[in-house]
Design a protein around this motif. Structure first.
Motif, PDB file in Angstrom:
ATOM      1  N   ASN A  10     -30.316  38.481  79.223  1.00 42.36           N
ATOM      2  CA  ASN A  10     -31.453  39.275  79.151  1.00 42.36           C
ATOM      3  C   ASN A  10     -31.471  40.392  80.317  1.00 42.36           C
ATOM      4  N   ILE A  11     -31.157  41.687  80.164  1.00 46.83           N
ATOM      5  CA  ILE A  11     -31.427  42.739  81.042  1.00 46.83           C
ATOM      6  C   ILE A  11     -32.040  43.832  80.506  1.00 46.83           C
ATOM      7  N   PRO A  12     -32.948  44.512  81.328  1.00 52.49           N
ATOM      8  CA  PRO A  12     -33.757  45.524  80.595  1.00 52.49           C
ATOM      9  C   PRO A  12     -33.204  46.720  80.480  1.00 52.49           C
ATOM     10  N   CYS A  13     -32.760  46.805  79.040  1.00 51.35           N
ATOM     11  CA  CYS A  13     -31.865  48.193  78.665  1.00 51.35           C
ATOM     12  C   CYS A  13     -31.664  48.040  77.417  1.00 51.35           C
ATOM     13  N   ASP A  14     -31.804  49.317  76.847  1.00 48.71           N
ATOM     14  CA  ASP A  14     -31.600  49.602  75.432  1.00 48.71           C
ATOM     15  C   ASP A  14     -31.024  50.748  74.952  1.00 48.71           C
ATOM     16  N   PRO A  15     -30.257  51.516  75.757  1.00 50.54           N
ATOM     17  CA  PRO A  15     -29.752  52.694  75.164  1.00 50.54           C
ATOM     18  C   PRO A  15     -28.779  52.595  73.996  1.00 50.54           C
ATOM     19  N   CYS A  16     -28.157  51.211  73.702  1.00 55.69           N
ATOM     20  CA  CYS A  16     -27.213  51.076  72.769  1.00 55.69           C
ATOM     21  C   CYS A  16     -28.157  51.321  71.351  1.00 55.69           C
ATOM     22  N   GLN A  17     -29.526  50.876  71.258  1.00 54.95           N
ATOM     23  CA  GLN A  17     -30.122  50.878  70.152  1.00 54.95           C
ATOM     24  C   GLN A  17     -30.630  52.449  69.983  1.00 54.95           C
TER      25      GLN A  17
ATOM     26  N   LEU B 218     -31.967  40.437  73.758  1.00 55.72           N
ATOM     27  CA  LEU B 218     -30.390  40.935  73.460  1.00 55.72           C
ATOM     28  C   LEU B 218     -30.105  41.668  72.356  1.00 55.72           C
ATOM     29  N   PRO B 219     -29.360  42.687  72.596  1.00 55.30           N
ATOM     30  CA  PRO B 219     -29.372  43.564  71.304  1.00 55.30           C
ATOM     31  C   PRO B 219     -28.395  42.744  70.355  1.00 55.30           C
ATOM     32  N   GLU B 220     -28.597  43.311  69.237  1.00 54.86           N
ATOM     33  CA  GLU B 220     -28.178  42.664  67.903  1.00 54.86           C
ATOM     34  C   GLU B 220     -27.673  43.647  66.896  1.00 54.86           C
TER      35      GLU B 220
ATOM     36  N   PHE C 292     -27.323  53.975  84.775  1.00 54.66           N
ATOM     37  CA  PHE C 292     -28.344  52.934  85.016  1.00 54.66           C
ATOM     38  C   PHE C 292     -28.817  52.123  83.574  1.00 54.66           C
ATOM     39  N   PHE C 293     -29.384  51.121  83.849  1.00 56.30           N
ATOM     40  CA  PHE C 293     -29.907  50.362  82.844  1.00 56.30           C
ATOM     41  C   PHE C 293     -31.201  50.893  82.463  1.00 56.30           C
ATOM     42  N   GLY C 294     -31.990  50.392  81.661  1.00 55.73           N
ATOM     43  CA  GLY C 294     -33.335  50.869  81.305  1.00 55.73           C
ATOM     44  C   GLY C 294     -33.462  51.256  79.998  1.00 55.73           C
TER      45      GLY C 294
ATOM     46  N   ALA D 257     -22.238  55.356  75.818  1.00 55.75           N
ATOM     47  CA  ALA D 257     -23.656  55.136  76.382  1.00 55.75           C
ATOM     48  C   ALA D 257     -23.713  54.052  77.229  1.00 55.75           C
ATOM     49  N   CYS D 258     -23.485  52.897  76.678  1.00 52.94           N
ATOM     50  CA  CYS D 258     -23.734  51.643  77.480  1.00 52.94           C
ATOM     51  C   CYS D 258     -23.380  51.121  78.771  1.00 52.94           C
ATOM     52  N   PRO D 259     -24.569  51.306  79.932  1.00 55.34           N
ATOM     53  CA  PRO D 259     -24.175  51.195  81.018  1.00 55.34           C
ATOM     54  C   PRO D 259     -23.365  49.992  81.640  1.00 55.34           C
ATOM     55  N   GLY D 260     -23.521  48.935  80.694  1.00 56.23           N
ATOM     56  CA  GLY D 260     -22.824  47.741  80.906  1.00 56.23           C
ATOM     57  C   GLY D 260     -21.293  47.781  80.411  1.00 56.23           C
ATOM     58  N   GLN D 261     -20.924  48.924  79.797  1.00 54.67           N
ATOM     59  CA  GLN D 261     -19.833  48.946  79.144  1.00 54.67           C
ATOM     60  C   GLN D 261     -19.274  47.824  78.143  1.00 54.67           C
ATOM     61  N   ALA D 262     -20.360  47.306  77.685  1.00 57.21           N
ATOM     62  CA  ALA D 262     -20.105  45.962  76.727  1.00 57.21           C
ATOM     63  C   ALA D 262     -20.046  46.092  75.212  1.00 57.21           C
ATOM     64  N   LEU D 263     -19.789  47.419  74.825  1.00 55.54           N
ATOM     65  CA  LEU D 263     -19.788  48.019  73.397  1.00 55.54           C
ATOM     66  C   LEU D 263     -18.319  48.344  73.092  1.00 55.54           C
ATOM     67  N   PHE D 264     -17.837  47.334  72.084  1.00 61.78           N
ATOM     68  CA  PHE D 264     -16.536  47.924  71.556  1.00 61.78           C
ATOM     69  C   PHE D 264     -16.551  48.157  70.221  1.00 61.78           C
TER      70      PHE D 264
ATOM     71  N   ILE E  61     -19.140  45.462  68.366  1.00 61.07           N
ATOM     72  CA  ILE E  61     -19.092  44.180  68.655  1.00 61.07           C
ATOM     73  C   ILE E  61     -19.934  44.326  70.179  1.00 61.07           C
ATOM     74  N   ILE E  62     -20.910  43.590  70.146  1.00 59.75           N
ATOM     75  CA  ILE E  62     -21.923  44.011  71.452  1.00 59.75           C
ATOM     76  C   ILE E  62     -21.711  42.895  72.252  1.00 59.75           C
ATOM     77  N   GLU E  63     -20.960  42.997  73.458  1.00 56.17           N
ATOM     78  CA  GLU E  63     -20.776  41.923  74.305  1.00 56.17           C
ATOM     79  C   GLU E  63     -21.707  41.792  75.540  1.00 56.17           C
ATOM     80  N   CYS E  64     -22.840  41.735  75.234  1.00 50.19           N
ATOM     81  CA  CYS E  64     -23.951  41.802  76.149  1.00 50.19           C
ATOM     82  C   CYS E  64     -24.984  40.506  75.852  1.00 50.19           C
ATOM     83  N   THR E  65     -24.902  39.644  76.553  1.00 49.13           N
ATOM     84  CA  THR E  65     -25.349  38.329  76.375  1.00 49.13           C
ATOM     85  C   THR E  65     -26.284  37.780  77.514  1.00 49.13           C
TER      86      THR E  65
HETATM   87  S1  SF4 Z   1     -25.241  46.444  74.906  1.00 50.66           S
HETATM   88 FE1  SF4 Z   1     -25.227  47.937  76.489  1.00 50.66          FE
HETATM   89  S2  SF4 Z   1     -26.876  49.234  76.312  1.00 50.66           S
HETATM   90 FE2  SF4 Z   1     -27.209  47.854  74.908  1.00 50.66          FE
HETATM   91  S3  SF4 Z   1     -28.619  46.502  76.223  1.00 50.66           S
HETATM   92 FE3  SF4 Z   1     -26.601  45.766  76.469  1.00 50.66          FE
HETATM   93  S4  SF4 Z   1     -25.988  46.728  78.580  1.00 50.66           S
HETATM   94 FE4  SF4 Z   1     -27.890  47.908  77.507  1.00 50.66          FE
END
Ligand code: SF4
Ligand SMILES: Cc1cc2nc3c(=O)[nH]c(=O)nc-3n(C[C@H](O)[C@H](O)[C@H](O)COP(=O)(O)OP(=O)(O)OC[C@H]3O[C@@H](n4cnc5c(N)ncnc54)[C@H](O)[C@@H]3O)c2cc1C
Ligand code: SF4
Ligand code: FES
Lengths: 109, 542
Positions: B414-421, B438-440, B63-65, B456-463, B408-412
């Motif tokens: 605004n979703i309520p989520c921050d596990p990457c950080q 947006l994650p930076e 889950f996100f969040g 960890a990224c629930p969006g599987q957006a990290l490479f 590389i963070i492919e999360c573009t």
């Molecule tokens: S990169 Fe992944 S963990 Fe980070 S905000 Fe986006 S979806 Fe969430």
């Protein structure tokens, strides 16, 4: 059609493997799972035919709301197979209208 | 409208009286029960299901969040924990018990097996969740047409594959998540269609499907299903801006299963029946509630999806707010304690609602830009994947070809989520301000290539990319949650974000660390020239 290897779910926590009857076939399923799941695992798609137009119906909602999946179970008609747990030796029959194949489909058994 | 049954108070039946009755044992109901029972309140929860947990038990994705909302945990785990906690506090959860009547006398009628029982309470929280919407079309009654919830029950609870070749109708989060779970169950997801011109759910969920090769047909609808006794093929057609079919645009897709994910409606019937004031939202009736989750009727509260479709994270907070309000009413909490709790819950709810899907913005009216002013990626909205050029404009991408590993963070969006950080031990990733930002990637990042963020990224957006893996070769690390898992040394093709083959690849690392909670991280070796494209792997020659 059972899922043998799943990347996330390691164990579907099934009970005992039992036999049951579907029309004139003997099938296997796990007791406690829904009758619909056991039928699906055996490739059965059609649960009943409608009363007026004799159209086939199968599982649709799987939570006991739509009544598409009803069948004759141990002689009782209109059993929602998606929420009814399977038991060893159950006799599950395709429902035609309100009844069995060949019987008066307007008459509930 | 008076309910069609005898008013239970009239009958001379012994009625058990509780301090609080909760209808529904989903995340909203269980959270409310925990909040109330922790203070010693006598609570009973009714649920019509055989199993408690509501929607959560079918959710096997992360889950996100943020941490506080149990982010990056899988839904069913959150459900199990809620249940355990409720049990620890002695909450009585009655299953197979359908509430069929709710009255403003704060009485409920419950159908348990073949009998009807009546219960009354000082307060009632309705947390009945939502039911799936359905759309009729020619052939929709054929066996093989199933709701998204039915697919989830079959594959995630019963362990039975819902079908071999599946068409998903609806690209909201439910359609995207269930589509992904179908692939995990071993089905072929042949396409996702949506009548809207944009994908309804989060881009990151869509991208997970697109990179495996699933095509998205936006502005398309189901024309009809063909088949004698079960689904054999689907005919889809393009629609114009007014959702009218464009003739000659028909396409045929061979499928045995059609999965409908066309929206949810709040199960607000009971509230309407009790006489709560209702309002219409997106074609559904929802109760008018104040900020304490109280309806227009004294002592009757509504929390979770029944009061408007949101997410489990929001449902849990709403449940707590309703219960805290009741605790105050019955003097379990003094004013100061109540206000402290309420303001914390309210802040948490507001944070969750700030994303592009939050209340207020309307789920379907997309903003054109991210909150930070980045124009939203167009192909992501239409086709479910980012183009390499589009990605380069976002703060998760740094154009650098050093000898180090580059995240590389492919999360573009605004979703309520921050596990990457939260998870990065080297502070490479920043989600500044609130969790919707947006994650930076920090300019001075020093990535240790621990791969924690990838899993960890629930969006599987990290490479993770290494441009200097060896002479002429780069490496790409990516998340993988399918079966079979490619082995070390296996060779195959690298696929791009759209699922198109872009070249040869070899798996050079398989990370299945326990901490990653069943998300494997694979690293593949690819030619330098395709490193910006390669994001997925398929084994074998084809
Ligand atoms: S990169 Fe992944 S963990 Fe980070 S905000 Fe986006 S979806 Fe969430
Ligand atoms: C495919 C999918 C993916 C999702 N992904 C996410 C996600 O990633 N993150 C997230 O936060 N949320 C997600 N959600 C949403 C989340 O599951 C719901 O928002 C949440 O479960 C709502 O909680 P609730 O308690 O209001 O309702 P529910 O979970 O629906 O629970 C309601 C309960 O009430 C019971 N009930 C209903 N009527 C009665 C009655 N008359 N009598 C007795 N019992 C009754 C039902 O049996 C049910 O158990 C997803 C949902 C779906 C379908
Ligand atoms: S791989 Fe590890 S160090 Fe590098 S960004 Fe991800 S979490 Fe941080
Ligand atoms: S499938 Fe709808 S009631 Fe069983």
């Amino acid at each position: 059609m059972r899922i043998k290897n799943h990347p996330i779910i390691k164990d579907f926590k099934k009970e005992e493997l039992v036999e049951f009857r579907f029309d004139d076939q003997v099938m296997q399923g796990y007791s406690g799972e829904s009758i619909a799941a056991a039928l699906k695992a055996n490739g059965v798609m059609i649960h009943r035919y409608t009363r007026k137009k004799s159209e086939p119906r199968g599982v649709f909602c799987a939570i006991g709301r739509c009544t598409d999946c009803v069948m004759i179970v141990d002689g009782r008609a209109n059993v929602r197979t998606c929420v009814e747990p399977l038991q060893a030796g159950m006799i599950v029959e395709t429902q035609y209208g309100l009844s069995r194949k060949g019987a008066n489909k307007n008459e509930k058994i | 409208m008076k309910p069609n049954m005898d008013y239970p108070g009239k009958a001379l039946i012994k009625m058990k009286r509780y301090e609080l009755i909760i209808i529904g044992a989903g995340p909203a109901g269980l959270s409310a029960a925990i909040e109330a029972a922790a203070e010693g309140m006598e609570v009973i929860v009714f649920d019509e299901n055989q199993k408690p947990g509501g929607q959560l038990f079918k959710q096997i994705h992360k889950f996100f969040g943020s941490k506080q909302h149990r982010a990056r945990e899988r839904g069913f785990k959150i459900g199990e924990d809620l249940l355990k906690k409720a049990e620890d506090y002695g909450v009585e959860v009655k299953l197979n018990s359908t509430v069929i009547g709710l009255f403003d006398s704060k009485t409920v009628s419950v159908k348990i097996a073949d009998s009807i029982e009546h219960y009354s309470a000082y307060n009632i929280i309705v947390a009945a969740g939502a039911s799936e919407k359905m759309i009729p079309f020619p052939g929709w009654t054929l066996p093989g047409v199933i709701g998204a919830g039915a697919a989830q029950t079959m594959m995630n609870i019963e362990g039975v594959k819902p079908g071999e070749d599946v068409l998903m109708v609806g690209s909201g989060n439910v359609g995207l998540v269930v589509g992904y779970q179908l692939i995990q169950a071993g089905s072929n997801l042949k396409a996702v269609i949506d009548a809207s011109e944009k994908i309804g759910g989060y881009g990151v969920h869509a991208a997970k499907l697109a990179r495996t090769g699933v095509p998205f047909y936006t502005s398309h609808t189901l024309k009809e299903l063909k088949g004698e006794t079960e689904v054999e093929k689907a005919i889809i057609t393009e629609v114009d801006e007014n959702w009218q079919p464009i003739s000659g645009s028909e396409k045929e897709i061979k499928v045995d299963t059609v999965c409908l994910a066309v929206g949810l409606s709040p199960m607000s019937k009971l509230l309407e029946m009790a006489g709560c004031q209702m309002k219409s939202e997106a074609g559904d009736l929802i109760p008018i509630c104040d900020q304490y989750s109280k309806t227009s009727l004294e002592g009757i509260y509504a929390a979770g999806d029944v009061a408007g479709i949101e997410e489990a994270s929001a449902a849990m907070v709403e449940g707590r707010i309703a219960a805290a309000s009741i605790l105050k009413e019955l003097s379990y909490l003094d004013q100061a304690e109540f206000e402290a709790r309420f303001s914390a819950y309210k802040a948490s709810l507001e944070e969750l609602r700030q994303g592009m899907f939050g209340i207020g913005e309307g789920s379907w009216d997309y903003p054109q830009k991210s909150r930070e002013g980045y124009p939203l990626a167009k192909t992501l909205l239409k086709k479910g994947y980012l183009k390499a050029e589009e990605l380069k404009k976002f703060p998760g991408f740094i154009d650098k070809k050093s000898s180090e590993v580059i995240p590389i963070i492919e999360c573009t969006q605004n979703i309520p989520c921050d596990p990457c950080q939260d998870i990065c031990p080297k502070d490479c990733i920043k989600v500044e301000g609130d969790i919707v930002t947006l994650p930076e990637l920090d300019e001075n990042f020093e990535c240790s290539a621990c791969e924690l963020c990838v899993a960890a990224c629930p969006g599987q957006a990290l490479f993770l990319v290494n441009h200097n893996y060896s002479n002429n070769y780069s490496s790409v690390s990516f998340p993988y949650e399918f079966f079979p898992l490619p082995e070390l040394g296996s060779r195959g093709k690298a696929l791009d974000r759209a699922g198109k083959v872009v070249g040869e690849a070899e798996i050079i690392k398989v990370n299945q660390a326990k901490i990653n909670d069943k998300t494997a991280v694979l690293t593949m070796k690819v030619k330098d020239a395709i490193v910006d494209q390669a994001r997925f792997f398929k084994e074998g020659d084809f």
